[in-house]
Design an enzyme around this catalytic site. Structure first.
Site, PDB file in Angstrom:
ATOM      1  N   ARG A 376      16.160  70.869  36.549  1.00 55.41           N
ATOM      2  CA  ARG A 376      17.328  70.047  36.329  1.00 55.41           C
ATOM      3  C   ARG A 376      17.140  68.685  36.968  1.00 55.41           C
ATOM      4  NH1 ARG A 376      22.451  69.097  39.208  1.00 55.41           N
ATOM      5  NH2 ARG A 376      21.286  69.887  40.964  1.00 55.41           N
ATOM      6  N   ASP A 419      33.066  59.589  34.695  1.00 59.10           N
ATOM      7  CA  ASP A 419      32.204  60.684  35.132  1.00 59.10           C
ATOM      8  C   ASP A 419      32.595  61.941  34.372  1.00 59.10           C
ATOM      9  OD1 ASP A 419      30.452  62.241  36.455  1.00 59.10           O
ATOM     10  OD2 ASP A 419      31.475  62.183  38.388  1.00 59.10           O
ATOM     11  N   ASP A 421      33.167  65.784  33.666  1.00 55.41           N
ATOM     12  CA  ASP A 421      33.568  66.852  34.584  1.00 55.41           C
ATOM     13  C   ASP A 421      32.561  67.977  34.532  1.00 55.41           C
ATOM     14  OD1 ASP A 421      35.858  65.439  35.251  1.00 55.41           O
ATOM     15  OD2 ASP A 421      36.909  66.204  33.496  1.00 55.41           O
ATOM     16  N   PHE A 423      29.430  68.345  34.380  1.00 57.49           N
ATOM     17  CA  PHE A 423      28.623  68.130  33.193  1.00 57.49           C
ATOM     18  C   PHE A 423      27.764  69.329  32.803  1.00 57.49           C
ATOM     19  CE2 PHE A 423      24.597  66.358  31.456  1.00 57.49           C
ATOM     20  CZ  PHE A 423      25.099  65.798  30.301  1.00 57.49           C
ATOM     21  N   SER A 456      25.380  73.912  39.289  1.00 59.01           N
ATOM     22  CA  SER A 456      26.651  73.289  39.011  1.00 59.01           C
ATOM     23  C   SER A 456      27.651  74.394  38.697  1.00 59.01           C
ATOM     24  CB  SER A 456      26.487  72.339  37.815  1.00 59.01           C
ATOM     25  OG  SER A 456      27.698  71.710  37.541  1.00 59.01           O
ATOM     26  N   ALA A 457      28.868  74.209  39.127  1.00 62.76           N
ATOM     27  CA  ALA A 457      29.880  75.224  38.879  1.00 62.76           C
ATOM     28  C   ALA A 457      31.131  74.530  38.347  1.00 62.76           C
ATOM     29  CB  ALA A 457      30.208  75.984  40.155  1.00 62.76           C
ATOM     30  N   PRO A 460      37.192  76.397  37.977  1.00 58.31           N
ATOM     31  CA  PRO A 460      37.638  77.740  38.407  1.00 58.31           C
ATOM     32  C   PRO A 460      36.671  78.369  39.399  1.00 58.31           C
ATOM     33  CG  PRO A 460      37.805  77.511  36.021  1.00 58.31           C
ATOM     34  CD  PRO A 460      37.146  76.265  36.520  1.00 58.31           C
ATOM     35  N   ASP A 516      25.515  61.538  33.453  1.00 55.99           N
ATOM     36  CA  ASP A 516      26.897  61.841  33.126  1.00 55.99           C
ATOM     37  C   ASP A 516      27.872  60.928  33.858  1.00 55.99           C
ATOM     38  OD1 ASP A 516      26.252  62.783  35.603  1.00 55.99           O
ATOM     39  OD2 ASP A 516      27.606  64.480  35.501  1.00 55.99           O
ATOM     40  N   GLU A 517      27.390  59.825  34.327  1.00 60.50           N
ATOM     41  CA  GLU A 517      28.222  59.006  35.189  1.00 60.50           C
ATOM     42  C   GLU A 517      27.849  57.541  34.984  1.00 60.50           C
ATOM     43  OE1 GLU A 517      27.558  59.997  39.228  1.00 60.50           O
ATOM     44  OE2 GLU A 517      28.986  58.528  39.994  1.00 60.50           O
TER      45      GLU A 517
END
Lengths: 1108, 204
Positions: A376, A419, A421, A423, A456-457, A460, A516-517
């Site tokens: 990643r 950004d 969320d 991603f 990444s999480a 929730p 993503d930003e």
């Protein structure tokens, strides 16, 4: 070097040890050891006893018992008094009897309950392991009733499912040995099946402890395939199973042969069924993307049919062969469909790999490549380059603009920070509405006990405390229902591109921060209200990508970024200039960008927690405490000041690749191979960015001596970071050059390859590939090509070289540009096709042929030309490093080829390489040669060049390679005196023997009396020897002194670092000899200063020598 | 036994060396007569009579200090180990320096017996070098100082923590060096020499 001193002091006056803590510590350690060893051993004993007693208890129907049946060793005692031949046969009979009983009971119960007696469990044969609810007798009852089988003893051949509620740890660890690859299912499966009155899929009832993955960490390989729970997994499963039988990787198609028995193949089909279940599940979970849908579905269809058939055991038995082959077919079919899928999705097809992919450098020859395909961080890192290429025109255009607009920061500026969320999760889950509110995380592996890190999480999941960087096992403990999805790099790329397309559509000034930003400067946007613009952009992003983005709007980049934090998730936040102060005053300092743990801790110590605290401190004291830059940053940020301009793109200073996961080597060969691949990767990256580098740093992570295997599977653990770097004069992006440099750098480390846990290669001092070409022109050998006499003319030639493409123009200039005949390289001309040569000959008015033949004659006598004829081939071919060489060569061949094609001779371009004649090519003296280039040349070639060049006073120039080449005619004296102690017997012995001086003769004699190479013992003998005194005026006195001085000097040089004692001895003996002959006094006087100087250098003191 | 074979030759060398250093340092301290002779007891080490401190604290100090060096010696960080004797003030009177040179690239098996045979000669030579040394004044103290090739990064083990960086205390003039014993074998080079202030050293 010795500036670092470590002391451990101890005072005499009182025996008072300040190191008591260590003392008691070690003691306690010792006692702890003894304490722990006893209970553990006793514990072991008791444990053994327990387990062995368990084994003997036949009533207990454990697996251990069942296997015991087959092991002769444990059955000896049992069989001694039994009527059976051995325990095995006893068990066979017992099993048979139990079966008969069961069958009898089954028939009676099916009679009695014929109404409900639907044989839903036909083909299912269970074995109950350990304690279950309901009890095993109840389960047996169900099996009786519904047509299943119940095994009292485990048998791989008869049992199809293992039922248990709980498994001991050892069995989980050794699941395959325990279950033989059979499904391990909770009893609820049977009960629910009875309730549903049909056989349910056992998959959801799999024992929790096992999770979804059967095999623990090796399953990570599934990550390498795009659809992780797809075929590759099952294929690997097969291979795994097979590996039990043969320790050899084989293709799944050979599985059949390894299960010759019917029972085995039954088991095999079972296993297939298990996979198929997997597939069907996959089918449920995953809406299939459009193009490959048909093929994938068809493969599932096949499976579906097989699945329906499979409960039909009788039929199955009848044509097992056929069935297994169809299973096989279905598997292969699905795999082919998978590849179709891949090919439709170019980015994911990249990631497709062989199913049984290894995960360390040990197993996988393409490790480096695969590693980066699935990293990643690598994706993020390389994304920037992609982005720059894609939007280069836009950002470039803007850059010019921004520099022109580079005025003071406007009050009315408005910056949007946008950004996506989470991603990495959002992109994967956008197609799964059912996952929307569930905790989801992205990770390589979803093994619940795994040590893969969550990257990444979603929100929730974050609510459950799941964070990026956590191990999966920890995350699963915090949030058991956490769904783990694999990466989908193809989708990331696509979404990121869409994201930026939208941004660029709405705004001219875009600064990409990450995939993503981004920051947008909308100060001059036509849309008046930045909030409106931001919401339009957000909506468009959601509509296009299906992922949400948050936006923050403020007057500068800092505040916009902070606003986004507030806006998240899926929100919008505007901080107008007047509210900046109130917003910041409550903000914890940690929230400011640029404040990490360390700085935060420092601030905390000063009781600074919020920006309001920070603002109370003057800029000066902040700068004093934290350094100029950081201090200023803190001061500015705490006031919401940020003068950065959107759109300033930072050029990357270095490019490299580093692998810190899965790096394990067995030998040098592995490392060599690995480095090769790493260099390829780095070279590709350099080329991808269009830059070349001059400085190369090889970083190695070396396992610390006391560090064990790291917690993280295949991770790097506790490591020392070592690095070496090298700078070369000419920038390069060539993989071969990188490889050579990397190998060279690696050689500096001197470490055990088995300790290496990570390797990285970083290239810095970057130059644009285009710039570097220009630099080449300056640094390269090209200028050398021109002879000093014809400099003016040749100065233009590099330009001609690069512009050789429009050779036509130079042709037009006609004969005026014809190079002088003597500048032509005969070798080149000779290699030209005859017609071309004749044409050139015509141009030179027939003089060419004469020139050539004349040149041939010359070639015969001078070795110069021998090289010159080679220089065209060997030199260029072998010296890839000196790129100008190869560049010229390339040009040379290119032009020739081009000329041949066009059928038109372009004498100037042919003439350029001809100026290669060696006299011109070589620099005027050795000192002008680039040493690093020279050292990288092959030995032979280097020798030639060195021979050829006028030598310079630099004897160490080619040190270690061919020093004798340069020193052809050194001063006779010094060579005579050199290396007196080399050889056996040492050189001096021969010399001294032949000397006219009697003392020297005695020395030589002493040596042969067996004093070895030890000067002190030799002197010892000399002391007791009688030799005629020589007067200072005598013949050869001076010679003898200088010989002896040299002998001593060289001996001292040899021994000073390692054996002071010997030198001390020699000096004292020399002193004693001083009384015997003036010669030794002289020697002593010469030697002492030399010795003391060396002592000072080596030991920082002087040798204490007793006075004469 | 198993553990022993897994060790690198360097670790093996370091182990032998450290064991030797403990004995040698004790011998130096005994030789200098810092403590009454009764504070030591005779022992046999490498078949040589040596002395071992009776006082547990003294013993422990030497032991822990020297064994604390083990990890650093393994890594080849230690250049010299000095036993330094001071007079009442902070001026060193005499330094017994062990210069260590562990061959980092030595890779074959270390012959313990051979190494010990070489090291043994130090223990034999040391007592006879007593006349070379100076008489210590009353109220003296002594310390063990390690000279490192570079400062170790972080502490690697508990034992190592006892070693703290300090400033070098040097004589103003280069000292007089008297070699006592040198050995150079393939795995390990070791030299013991005596450093004394040069005659021109200013007295305070």
């Amino acid at each position: 070097m010795r500036a670092y001193i470590i002391v451990n002091l101890f005072r005499n006056s009182s025996i008072h040890c300040t190191k008591m803590s260590a003392n008691s510590d070690s003691k306690s350690k010792r006692s702890f050891k003894s304490m722990s060893s006893n209970p553990s051993s006793s514990g072991n004993n008791s444990g053994d006893g327990k387990s062995s007693s368990k084994k003997r208890k036949t009533a207990q129907k454990t697996l251990g018992m069942a296997w015991g049946a087959n092991s002769r060793a444990s059955s000896n005692s049992a069989s001694r008094n039994s009527p059976f031949a051995d325990f095995g046969s006893y068990m066979a009979v017992k099993n048979q009897k139990l079966h008969e009983q069961f069958d009898a009971a089954a028939s009676s119960s099916s009679h009695s309950a014929s109404t409900s007696g639907k044989s839903i469990f036909r083909g299912v044969s269970i074995f109950v392991d350990g304690y279950t609810v309901p009890s095993n007798q109840e389960l047996r009852g169900y099996m009786l009733k519904y047509g299943g089988c119940f095994e009292n003893y485990f048998s791989r051949h008869r049992v199809t499912h293992i039922i248990c509620s709980n498994l001991p740890d050892s069995k989980i660890k050794n699941l395959r040995a325990f279950s033989g690859g059979l499904p391990v299912v909770k009893p609820a499966w049977l009960l629910d099946s009875v309730v549903a009155n049909k056989l349910l899929s056992w998959i959801p009832y799999q024992l929790d402890q096992l999770g979804t993955e059967k095999d623990n960490q090796s399953k990570l390989s599934t990550f390498f395939t795009p659809k992780k729970d797809g075929v590759s997994e099952s294929a690997e499963f097969l291979v795994d199973g097979q590996q039990i039988f043969e320790n050899d990787n084989q293709s799944p198609s050979r599985v059949d042969s390894s299960f010759p028995e019917d029972n085995a193949s039954l088991e095999q089909t079972d296993r297939f069924r298990e996979e198929l279940d997997d597939h069907s599940q996959l089918n449920i979970n995953k809406p299939i993307s459009e193009e490959p849908a048909c093929s994938v579905e068809s493969s599932y269809e096949v499976k579906g049919v097989e699945l329906n058939d499979s409960p039909d055991l009788d039929e199955k038995n009848s044509d097992l062969k056929h069935k297994s082959s169809t299973f096989q077919a279905s598997v292969s079919l699905s795999s082919s469909s998978l590849s179709i899928h891949n090919s439709t999705n170019p980015s994911s097809s990249r990631t497709k790999l062989a199913p049984n992919q290894g995960h360390s450098t040990l197993v996988d020859p393409n490790f480096v490549e695969n590693y980066f395909k699935s990293s990643r961080l690598h994706f993020i890192g390389t994304w920037r380059n992609r982005y720059r290429k894609r939007f280069s025109s836009l950002s470039n255009g803007y850059r010019c603009k921004s520099s022109s607009l580079n005025t003071a920061v406007n009050e009315n500026n408005s910056i949007i920070h946008i950004d996506m969320d989470c991603f990495f999760v959002a992109v994967v889950t956008r197609n799964y509405p059912e996952l929307l509110d569930k905790p989801v995380a992205v990770c390589h592996s979803d093994n619940p006990r795994g040590t893969a890190e969550i990257s990444s999480a979603n929100y929730p999941a974050r609510d459950h405390g799941v964070k990026a960087g956590m191990f999966v096992k920890d995350a699963k403990t915090r949030c058991p229902q956490l769904v783990i999805v694999p990466y989908d790099f193809g989708a990331y790329e696509k979404v990121a591109d869409q994201f930026y397309d939208i941004l660029h559509k709405h705004c001219q000034k875009v600064q990409a921060v990450s995939c993503d930003e981004a920051f947008l400067d909308v100060s001059e946007s036509e849309v008046g209200d930045p909030q409106l613009l931001a919401s339009v952009i957000r909506k468009e992003i959601f509509d296009t990508t299906g992922c949400t983005a948050s936006a923050g709007i403020a007057g500068n980049m800092l505040m916009a970024r902070l606003a986004t934090k507030t806006a998240k998730p899926d929100g919008l936040c505007y901080i107008p200039p007047e509210k900046v102060d109130t917003y910041l005053s409550e903000l914890p300092v940690k929230a400011l960008p640029g404040i990490g743990h360390i700085l935060e801790d420092k601030l905390k110590k000063k009781q600074i927690k919020t920006c309001a605290h920070l603002r109370a401190i003057s800029k000066e004291s902040l700068q004093k405490d934290f350094g100029m830059k950081t201090g200023e940053m803190l001061w500015n940020y705490s006031r919401g000041i940020d003068n950065r301009l959107v759109g300033l793109i930072q050029e990357s200073k270095s490019i490299g690749a580093e692998v810190n996961w899965g790096v394990r080597f067995r030998n040098r060969n592995d490392t060599r191979h690995f480095l090769e691949n790493l260099c390829k990767e780095v070279a590709l990256r350099l080329q991808g960015c269009g830059v070349q580098g001059r400085s190369f740093t090889l970083k190695i992570k070396k396992k610390r001596g006391d560090a064990g295997e790291p917690v993280k599977y295949m991770g790097c653990g506790d490591c020392e970071n070592l690095s070496h770097s090298i700078t070369i004069p000419m920038a390069t992006d060539d993989a071969d050059v990188l490889k050579r440099l990397a190998t060279q750098l690696f050689g500096y480390f001197h470490i055990d390859v088995e300790d290496i846990r990570g390797v990285g290669l970083q290239v810095s001092k970057l130059e644009g590939a285009d710039d570097s070409k220009l630099v080449h022109k300056r640094n390269s050998i090209l200028p050398w090509v021109v002879s000093t006499s014809s400099k003016d003319r040749d100065r233009n030639q590099p330009v001609q070289l690069s512009n050789h493409g429009d050779a036509g123009s130079s042709v037009d200039t006609g004969a005026a540009s014809l190079p002088p005949l003597e500048d032509l390289d005969v070798a080149v001309i000779e290699s030209l096709p005859p017609e071309v040569v004749s044409e050139i000959n015509d141009m030179y008015g027939g003089k060419l042929l004469g020139f050539i033949s004349e040149n041939r004659r010359k070639t015969a006598d001078t070795n110069l030309d021998a090289i010159s004829s080679r220089s065209g081939e060997d030199l260029d071919a072998s010296v890839e490093e000196t790129e100008s060489f190869s560049a010229v060569h390339l040009v040379e061949s290119n032009t020739i080829a081009a000329d041949n094609e066009s059928g038109e001779v372009a004498p100037p371009s042919v003439a350029v390489p001809t100026s290669f004649s060696l006299k011109n090519l070589m620099p005027s003296s050795l000192s002008q040669v680039d040493r690093s280039v020279l050292q990288q040349l092959p030995e032979e070639l280097r020798k030639d060049i060195i021979e050829l060049l006028p030598q310079h006073r630099e004897p160490e120039f080619v040190k270690g390679s061919s020093s004798n080449v340069i020193n052809e005619e050194p001063e006779f004296e010094s060579s005579e005196l050199k290396d007196l102690w080399i050889g056996n017997p040492p050189k001096w012995v021969e010399k001294f023997k032949n000397s006219t001086c009697s003392i020297l003769n005695t020395f030589a004699k002493m040596y042969h009396y067996g004093c070895g190479g030890c000067l002190s013992s030799l002197l010892q003998r000399m002391v007791s020897e009688i030799f005629p005194p020589i007067d200072a005026g005598a013949d050869g006195f001076h010679d003898a002194v200088s010989w002896l001085c040299e002998l001593f000097k060289q001996y001292i040089d040899l021994k000073i670092a390692t054996d002071m004692e010997e030198i001390y001895c020699c000096i004292r003996l020399l002193r004693r000899l001083c009384g015997r002959s003036d010669i030794f006094i002289q020697v002593n006087n010469v030697i002492l200063p030399h010795l003391q100087r060396l002592m000072g250098e080596e030991y920082g003191g002087t040798l204490s020598i007793p006075p004469l | 036994m198993d553990r022993k074979e897994n060790r690198t030759p360097q670790a093996e060398i370091a182990r032998i060396l450290v064991e030797f250093l403990e004995v040698a340092v004790t011998s130096v301290v005994f030789l200098k007569g810092v403590y009454p002779n009764g504070a030591f007891e005779r022992r046999r080490y490498m078949n040589v009579v040596v002395h071992k401190a009776r006082h547990p604290q003294l013993n422990e100090y030497i032991h822990s200090a020297v064994y604390g060096l083990l990890p650093f010696i393994c890594k080849g960080l230690v250049d010299r180990v000095a036993v330094i004797f001071f007079d009442g003030g902070d001026v060193a009177i005499e330094r017994f320096v062990f210069k260590i040179n562990v061959n980092e690239s030595y890779s074959s098996k270390v012959e313990q017996s051979q190494l010990e045979f070489s090291l043994r000669s130090f223990l034999i030579k040391l007592p006879v070098s007593e006349p070379l040394t100076k008489v210590l004044p009353r109220n003296c103290r002594w310390e063990i100082t390690g000279y490192f090739r570079c400062l170790p990064e972080g502490s690697t083990s508990k034992d190592a923590e006892m070693w703290v960086p300090t400033d070098a205390k040097h004589w103003q003039q280069p000292p007089q060096i008297t070699p006592i014993k040198s050995m150079s074998s393939e795995p390990l080079g070791l030299q013991l020499y005596l450093e004394q202030p040069s005659l021109s050293e200013p007295k305070n």
